[in-house]
Scaffold this active site. Structure first.
Site: not given
Length: 176
Positions: A107, A134
């Site tokens: 962004h 993970g």
């Protein structure tokens, strides 16, 4: 978006593509698993390309799906998220642990432009035989090269060389 230029993510054409992805993901996440088809038909039809014997556990989420390319024998554990506003390529035999996140959108730094929905999309590439532990996060524009290992919970902010193990936030190579 595809050209790598700034674009507005609040766009009707992109909304249609995200809706198509949500439908395919919903079918994948709520369908009955078929041991004869490791990759659900809805995701197989959505993805840009996929190899043989890919398995994506539920739940799974992607933004568009059409920018995802999987090699052969790719495995994604439960809870993986791919925000594929740019191409995401995952090489043969690569494995993603539970809750791995891959982000392509970056962004705008200017708050006024960010409020208008401006973002830029940068591709993410995982080579062959990559293992992502993970809860790891791979940020926009990163390449994780063949045989590399990303430790659980790592935040990968820059490219990872082949065969290297990285851990931490930001991810750094382990010695040796």
């Amino acid at each position: 978006m595809q050209a790598g230029d700034w674009y507005c993510c609040i766009d009707s054409e992109l909304s249609v593509l995200r809706h198509q992805a949500r439908l395919a993901v919903h079918q994948h996440n709520h369908g009955t698993p078929d041991p004869g088809e490791p990759l659900s038909p809805s995701l197989a039809a959505l993805f840009a390309e996929h190899g043989q014997n890919c398995l994506i556990e539920t739940p799974f989420h992607c933004a568009y799906g059409i920018n995802i390319t999987l090699g052969d024998q790719v495995y994604m554990n439960a809870g993986c998220t791919i925000l594929d506003s740019a191409p995401v390529r995952i090489g043969d035999r690569s494995m993603l642990g539970p809750n791995v996140q891959i982000y392509c959108a970056d962004h705008h730094r200017d708050p006024a432009l960010r409020a208008k929905g401006l973002e830029v999309a940068r591709p993410v590439t995982l080579g062959s035989d990559v293992w992502i532990g993970g809860g790891a996060i791979v940020l926009p524009g990163v390449t994780v090269n063949d045989g590399a290992i990303v430790g659980a919970g790592a935040v990968v902010t820059r490219d990872v060389e082949a065969g290297v193990r990285v851990v931490g936030n930001p991810a750094r190579a382990l010695p040796g």
